[in-house]
Design an enzyme around this catalytic site. Structure first.
Site, PDB file in Angstrom:
ATOM      1  N   CYS A 170       9.192  -1.987  -3.702  1.00  0.00           N
ATOM      2  CA  CYS A 170       8.974  -3.224  -4.455  1.00  0.00           C
ATOM      3  C   CYS A 170       8.493  -3.104  -5.894  1.00  0.00           C
ATOM      4  O   CYS A 170       9.094  -3.727  -6.765  1.00  0.00           O
ATOM      5  CB  CYS A 170       8.054  -4.138  -3.669  1.00  0.00           C
ATOM      6  SG  CYS A 170       8.910  -4.754  -2.208  1.00  0.00           S
TER       7      CYS A 170
HETATM    8  P1  NAD Z   1      13.663  -4.407   4.969  1.00  0.00           P
HETATM    9  O1  NAD Z   1      14.796  -3.707   4.343  1.00  0.00           O
HETATM   10  O2  NAD Z   1      12.583  -3.615   5.634  1.00  0.00           O
HETATM   11  O3  NAD Z   1      14.207  -5.444   6.050  1.00  0.00           O
HETATM   12  C1  NAD Z   1      15.209  -6.361   5.799  1.00  0.00           C
HETATM   13  C2  NAD Z   1      15.911  -6.676   7.124  1.00  0.00           C
HETATM   14  O4  NAD Z   1      16.820  -7.762   6.930  1.00  0.00           O
HETATM   15  C3  NAD Z   1      16.735  -5.528   7.687  1.00  0.00           C
HETATM   16  O5  NAD Z   1      16.366  -5.269   9.022  1.00  0.00           O
HETATM   17  C4  NAD Z   1      18.189  -6.021   7.582  1.00  0.00           C
HETATM   18  O6  NAD Z   1      19.026  -5.528   8.610  1.00  0.00           O
HETATM   19  C5  NAD Z   1      17.986  -7.510   7.710  1.00  0.00           C
HETATM   20  N1  NAD Z   1      19.094  -8.317   7.191  1.00  0.00           N
HETATM   21  C6  NAD Z   1      19.818  -8.136   6.067  1.00  0.00           C
HETATM   22  N2  NAD Z   1      20.725  -9.108   5.909  1.00  0.00           N
HETATM   23  C7  NAD Z   1      20.586  -9.932   6.964  1.00  0.00           C
HETATM   24  C8  NAD Z   1      21.233 -11.131   7.384  1.00  0.00           C
HETATM   25  N3  NAD Z   1      22.200 -11.673   6.669  1.00  0.00           N
HETATM   26  N4  NAD Z   1      20.840 -11.701   8.537  1.00  0.00           N
HETATM   27  C9  NAD Z   1      19.860 -11.162   9.289  1.00  0.00           C
HETATM   28  N5  NAD Z   1      19.197 -10.045   8.943  1.00  0.00           N
HETATM   29  C10 NAD Z   1      19.557  -9.426   7.798  1.00  0.00           C
HETATM   30  O7  NAD Z   1      13.043  -5.330   3.840  1.00  0.00           O
HETATM   31  P2  NAD Z   1      11.494  -5.642   3.564  1.00  0.00           P
HETATM   32  O8  NAD Z   1      10.829  -4.434   3.034  1.00  0.00           O
HETATM   33  O9  NAD Z   1      10.933  -6.347   4.727  1.00  0.00           O
HETATM   34  O10 NAD Z   1      11.626  -6.664   2.340  1.00  0.00           O
HETATM   35  C11 NAD Z   1      12.132  -7.961   2.514  1.00  0.00           C
HETATM   36  C12 NAD Z   1      11.828  -8.777   1.269  1.00  0.00           C
HETATM   37  O11 NAD Z   1      10.408  -8.931   1.142  1.00  0.00           O
HETATM   38  C13 NAD Z   1      12.283  -8.155  -0.059  1.00  0.00           C
HETATM   39  O12 NAD Z   1      12.678  -9.163  -0.919  1.00  0.00           O
HETATM   40  C14 NAD Z   1      11.020  -7.469  -0.571  1.00  0.00           C
HETATM   41  O13 NAD Z   1      11.031  -7.379  -1.978  1.00  0.00           O
HETATM   42  C15 NAD Z   1       9.943  -8.420  -0.109  1.00  0.00           C
HETATM   43  N6  NAD Z   1       8.625  -7.804   0.136  1.00  0.00           N
HETATM   44  C16 NAD Z   1       8.542  -6.595   0.766  1.00  0.00           C
HETATM   45  C17 NAD Z   1       7.279  -6.041   1.040  1.00  0.00           C
HETATM   46  C18 NAD Z   1       7.137  -4.687   1.681  1.00  0.00           C
HETATM   47  O14 NAD Z   1       6.034  -4.163   1.697  1.00  0.00           O
HETATM   48  N7  NAD Z   1       8.147  -4.069   2.201  1.00  0.00           N
HETATM   49  C19 NAD Z   1       6.131  -6.761   0.690  1.00  0.00           C
HETATM   50  C20 NAD Z   1       6.266  -8.013   0.068  1.00  0.00           C
HETATM   51  C21 NAD Z   1       7.529  -8.530  -0.197  1.00  0.00           C
HETATM   52  C1  UGA Z   2       3.188  -3.309  -3.220  1.00  0.00           C
HETATM   53  C2  UGA Z   2       2.051  -4.300  -3.524  1.00  0.00           C
HETATM   54  O1  UGA Z   2       0.805  -3.606  -3.504  1.00  0.00           O
HETATM   55  C3  UGA Z   2       2.012  -5.419  -2.484  1.00  0.00           C
HETATM   56  O2  UGA Z   2       0.991  -6.359  -2.799  1.00  0.00           O
HETATM   57  C4  UGA Z   2       3.376  -6.118  -2.501  1.00  0.00           C
HETATM   58  O3  UGA Z   2       3.412  -7.152  -1.528  1.00  0.00           O
HETATM   59  C5  UGA Z   2       4.448  -5.100  -2.191  1.00  0.00           C
HETATM   60  O4  UGA Z   2       4.415  -4.027  -3.174  1.00  0.00           O
HETATM   61  C6  UGA Z   2       5.808  -5.718  -2.266  1.00  0.00           C
HETATM   62  O5  UGA Z   2       6.047  -6.640  -2.997  1.00  0.00           O
HETATM   63  O6  UGA Z   2       6.628  -5.174  -1.538  1.00  0.00           O
HETATM   64  P1  UGA Z   2       3.532  -1.328  -1.465  1.00  0.00           P
HETATM   65  O7  UGA Z   2       4.943  -1.240  -1.911  1.00  0.00           O
HETATM   66  O8  UGA Z   2       3.206  -1.222  -0.022  1.00  0.00           O
HETATM   67  O9  UGA Z   2       2.888  -2.712  -1.963  1.00  0.00           O
HETATM   68  O10 UGA Z   2       2.791  -0.158  -2.224  1.00  0.00           O
HETATM   69  P2  UGA Z   2       1.419   0.022  -3.033  1.00  0.00           P
HETATM   70  O11 UGA Z   2       0.311   0.327  -2.129  1.00  0.00           O
HETATM   71  O12 UGA Z   2       1.233  -1.074  -4.009  1.00  0.00           O
HETATM   72  O13 UGA Z   2       1.777   1.350  -3.829  1.00  0.00           O
HETATM   73  C7  UGA Z   2       2.902   1.394  -4.693  1.00  0.00           C
HETATM   74  C8  UGA Z   2       2.944   2.704  -5.430  1.00  0.00           C
HETATM   75  O14 UGA Z   2       1.916   2.760  -6.408  1.00  0.00           O
HETATM   76  C9  UGA Z   2       2.762   3.939  -4.547  1.00  0.00           C
HETATM   77  O15 UGA Z   2       3.685   4.917  -4.966  1.00  0.00           O
HETATM   78  C10 UGA Z   2       1.339   4.375  -4.829  1.00  0.00           C
HETATM   79  O16 UGA Z   2       1.146   5.752  -4.665  1.00  0.00           O
HETATM   80  C11 UGA Z   2       1.188   3.964  -6.289  1.00  0.00           C
HETATM   81  N1  UGA Z   2      -0.216   3.698  -6.700  1.00  0.00           N
HETATM   82  C12 UGA Z   2      -0.927   2.698  -6.126  1.00  0.00           C
HETATM   83  C13 UGA Z   2      -0.779   4.468  -7.697  1.00  0.00           C
HETATM   84  O17 UGA Z   2      -0.133   5.372  -8.253  1.00  0.00           O
HETATM   85  N2  UGA Z   2      -2.070   4.194  -8.089  1.00  0.00           N
HETATM   86  C14 UGA Z   2      -2.809   3.203  -7.535  1.00  0.00           C
HETATM   87  O18 UGA Z   2      -3.972   3.017  -7.954  1.00  0.00           O
HETATM   88  C15 UGA Z   2      -2.221   2.445  -6.524  1.00  0.00           C
END
Ligand code: NAD
Ligand code: UGA
Length: 440
Positions: A266
Site C-alpha cells: 500500500c
Molecule cells: P488482497 O489482494 O489481499 O485481496 C483481494 C481479494 O479480492 C483477493 O482474494 C481476490 O481474489 C479478490 N477479488 C478480486 N477481484 C474480485 C472480484 N471481482 N470478486 C470477488 N473477489 C475478487 O487485497 P488487500 O490487501 O486486502 O487490499 C484490498 C484493498 O484494501 C486495496 O485497495 C488496498 O489498497 C486496501 N488496503 C489494504 C490494506 C492491507 O494491509 N493489505 C490495508 C488498508 C487498505
Molecule cells: C500501511 C499503513 O501503516 C496502514 O495504516 C494502511 O492501512 C496500510 O498501509 C494500507 O493502506 O494498506 P502496512 O502496509 O501493513 O500498513 O505496512 P507498515 O507497517 O505501514 O509498513 C510499511 C513499510 O514501511 C514497511 O516496509 C516497513 O518496514 C516500513 N517502515 C515502517 C519503516 O521503514 N519505518 C517505520 O518507522 C515504519
C-alpha cells in the site's frame, strides 16, 4: 445483520472477522476458488495468526463462510463491503478493474432485490472513484437510483498487516463517507459497538483521507531516512536524534524508524496513485516525487555501508536476512528485498537469503539466488550480512552464528538490532543512520 464482503484478502477477511465477532452473519465472496476453500476450512491465505484463530472459531460456529457466487451473496445481505485489490499499473495509476468487476456483480444483484442495501467501498481508490465510477455503474446495471433504492458509502481501511484484527477492532478512527444520509446513518450504526471517533463526510473526502494518511506515513519514513542518512555522514547516531525529535507531540515518535525504505502493498502504491491523480488535474506534487526518490535510494544506502566494511562486492557471499516487506508477515508485495538483491547481484555479489515466513513467496519472484533454511545457515561462510526485515529472531543472533561468517559484518537495514550486543558477539555493526554514540 447479514453482511457480504467481496474480496477475501487482508482487508476483506479482517472486515468479515470483525463483523463476525460483533455477532453478525458474514459471507465472503471471492473469485479465487482455492481462497474460498481455504477460508471455509478456517485457514487464512496469509500469515496473520490472531486473525486466523478468530476465523476458525467463526467458521466452526457457522457465522462466517466463503462463496464464489458474489451475486447470490449480495442478494442475501443488507451491507456489501467491496474489499478487492487496487494494484499499481506501470504508470503509477491504480488498476480499478477488480473494483469494476465487483461493482458489476453488485449492480446486477441489486436489479433483483427489493430491500434497501448499503454498498460500501472499502478498497483504496483515488478521489472521485466512488461517486463518478462506482455509483453510475451501480445505477446503470441495477436500473435503480442511489440514495433512493440503495445506499453508497466510502469507508477506507487503515489496518496494518501483522495487527489486522486488533486494528479493525480498535481503529484510531472510522471514516464514513456517504452519498446519501440514510446509508451513512446505517453504516455509522453498524459500527456503533466499535469504540472509535466516527468521521462523517462525503465519499471523495473519505477517499482523500485514506491517501492523506498513507502519504503522511510514507513522508515520515522518508523524512526519517533523510535525517538518518545525514546523521551517519555527520558521525551522529540518528536513533537518539529521531527519538528526541519525536518527543514533540507535533512530530510524534511513530514511523520515524530509518531503514531500507517503505515497501508493502500500500504505501508505495498509494503515494504513486495520489501523485498520478494530482497530475491528471495538472498538479505536480514535488513532495511526493521527493519522498519516492528518497525511498528508491535506501537499498543503495545499505549497500554503500556494506561496501564500506567489506570492499567491492564482486565474488563476495552476502547474506540477506528477511525477505518480507516487514517482519512478522509473509507478504512480499513491493518488498525492498527485491531492489536490494537485484543491486547486490548487479555488483557481482553471490546472494544467499533467508526469511522465517516469506521464503516460498520470494522464491517465486527470484528463483535463481541461493536460499538457506535458517538464519544461522544463511550466515555460514558469508562475507557480510544485511538485515532487510525486522524479524524478532534476528535479535537473538549471537557469537555462535556470527563466528561462522568469513567476515562478521552486519548491516542493520531496519535498525532492529542492538549495536552493542552485535559488537559484543564479535561482529562489526553498521546501520542506516548509525554512528557509535559519544559522550552518552
Ligand atoms: P488482497 O489482494 O489481499 O485481496 C483481494 C481479494 O479480492 C483477493 O482474494 C481476490 O481474489 C479478490 N477479488 C478480486 N477481484 C474480485 C472480484 N471481482 N470478486 C470477488 N473477489 C475478487 O487485497 P488487500 O490487501 O486486502 O487490499 C484490498 C484493498 O484494501 C486495496 O485497495 C488496498 O489498497 C486496501 N488496503 C489494504 C490494506 C492491507 O494491509 N493489505 C490495508 C488498508 C487498505
Ligand atoms: C500501511 C499503513 O501503516 C496502514 O495504516 C494502511 O492501512 C496500510 O498501509 C494500507 O493502506 O494498506 P502496512 O502496509 O501493513 O500498513 O505496512 P507498515 O507497517 O505501514 O509498513 C510499511 C513499510 O514501511 C514497511 O516496509 C516497513 O518496514 C516500513 N517502515 C515502517 C519503516 O521503514 N519505518 C517505520 O518507522 C515504519
Amino acid at each position: 445483520m447479514k453482511i457480504c464482503v467481496i474480496g477475501a484478502g487482508y482487508v476483506g477477511l479482517a472486515t468479515g472477522v470483525m463483523f463476525g465477532k460483533l455477532g453478525h452473519e458474514v459471507v465472503c465472496a471471492d473469485i479465487d476458488e482455492s481462497r474460498v476453500k481455504s477460508v471455509n476450512s478456517g485457514r487464512l491465505p496469509f500469515h496473520e495468526p490472531p486473525l486466523e484463530k478468530e476465523l476458525k472459531r467463526l467458521v466452526k460456529a457457522g457465522s462466517l463462510r466463503a462463496v464464489t457466487d458474489t451475486r447470490g451473496a449480495v442478494r442475501d445481505c443488507k451491507f456489501v463491503f467491496i474489499c478487492v485489490q487496487t494494484p499499481s499499473l506501470p504508470s503509477g495509476r491504480i488498476d480499478i478493474n477488480p473494483v469494476k468487476a465487483a461493482t458489476r456483480e453488485v449492480g446486477r444483484a441489486l436489479r433483483r432485490s427489493e430491500d434497501y442495501k448499503v454498498i460500501v467501498m472499502k478498497s483504496t481508490v483515488v478521489p472521485g472513484t466512488t461517486d463518478s465510477v462506482v455509483k453510475p455503474m451501480l445505477e446503470r446495471l441495477s436500473g435503480r437510483k442511489c440514495g433512493v433504492h440503495f445506499g453508497l458509502c466510502m469507508n477506507p481501511e487503515f489496518l496494518q498487516e501483522g495487527t489486522a484484527l486488533e486494528d479493525s477492532m480498535e481503529p484510531a478512527r472510522i471514516v464514513v463517507g456517504s452519498e446519501d444520509k440514510r446509508s451513512g446513518d446505517l453504516l455509522a450504526a453498524l459500527y456503533r459497538p466499535v469504540k472509535a471517533p466516527k468521521v462523517r463526510t462525503d465519499p471523495r473526502s473519505a477517499e482523500m483521507i485514506k491517501y492523506a494518511s498513507n502519504t503522511f506515513l510514507a513522508t515520515k519514513i522518508s523524512y526519517a531516512n533523510e535525517i538518518a542518512n545525514m546523521c551517519e555522514r555527520f558521525g551522529i547516531d540518528s536513533e537518539q536524534v529521531l527519538e528526541a525529535a519525536g518527543m514533540d507531540p507535533r512530530i510524534g515518535r511513530l514511523f520515524l524508524r530509518p531503514g531500507l525504505g517503505f515497501g508493502g502493498s500500500c504505501l508505495p502504491k498509494d503515494v504513486r496513485a495520489l501523485r498520478d491523480r494530482a497530475r491528471s488535474e495538472g498538479y505536480r506534487s514535488r513532495l511526493l516525487d521527493a519522498l519516492l526518490a528518497i525511498n528508491e535510494g535506501q537499498p543503495v544506502e545499505g549497500i554503500r555501508l556494506l561496501e564500506k566494511a567489506v570492499g567491492p562486492l564482486r565474488g563476495k557471499r552476502i547474506a540477506v536476512l528477511g525477505l518480507a516487506f516487514k517482519g512478522g508477515v509473509d507478504d512480499i508485495r513491493e518488498t525492498r528485498a527485491v531492489p536490494l538483491v537485484t543491486e547486490l547481484m548487479a555488483r557481482g555479489a553471490r546472494v544467499v537469503a533467508y526469511d522465517p515466513m516469506a521464503m516460498d513467496n520470494f522464491i517465486s519472484v527470484m528463483p535463481t539466488i541461493e536460499y538457506a533454511s535458517s538464519a544461522a545457515e544463511c550466515l555460514n561462510g558469508a562475507d557480510g550480512c544485511i538485515v532487510q526485515a525486522d524479524w524478532p529472531e534476528f535479535k537473538r543472533l549471537g557469537r555462535k552464528e556470527f563466528s561462522k561468517m568469513t567476515n562478521p559484518v552486519v548491516v542493520d537495514g531496519r535498525r532492529c538490532l542492538d549495536p552493542a550486543a552485535v559488537e559484543k558477539a564479535g561482529a562489526r555493526y553498521l546501520g542506516i543512520g548509525y554512528a557509535p554514540g559519544r559522550g552518552k
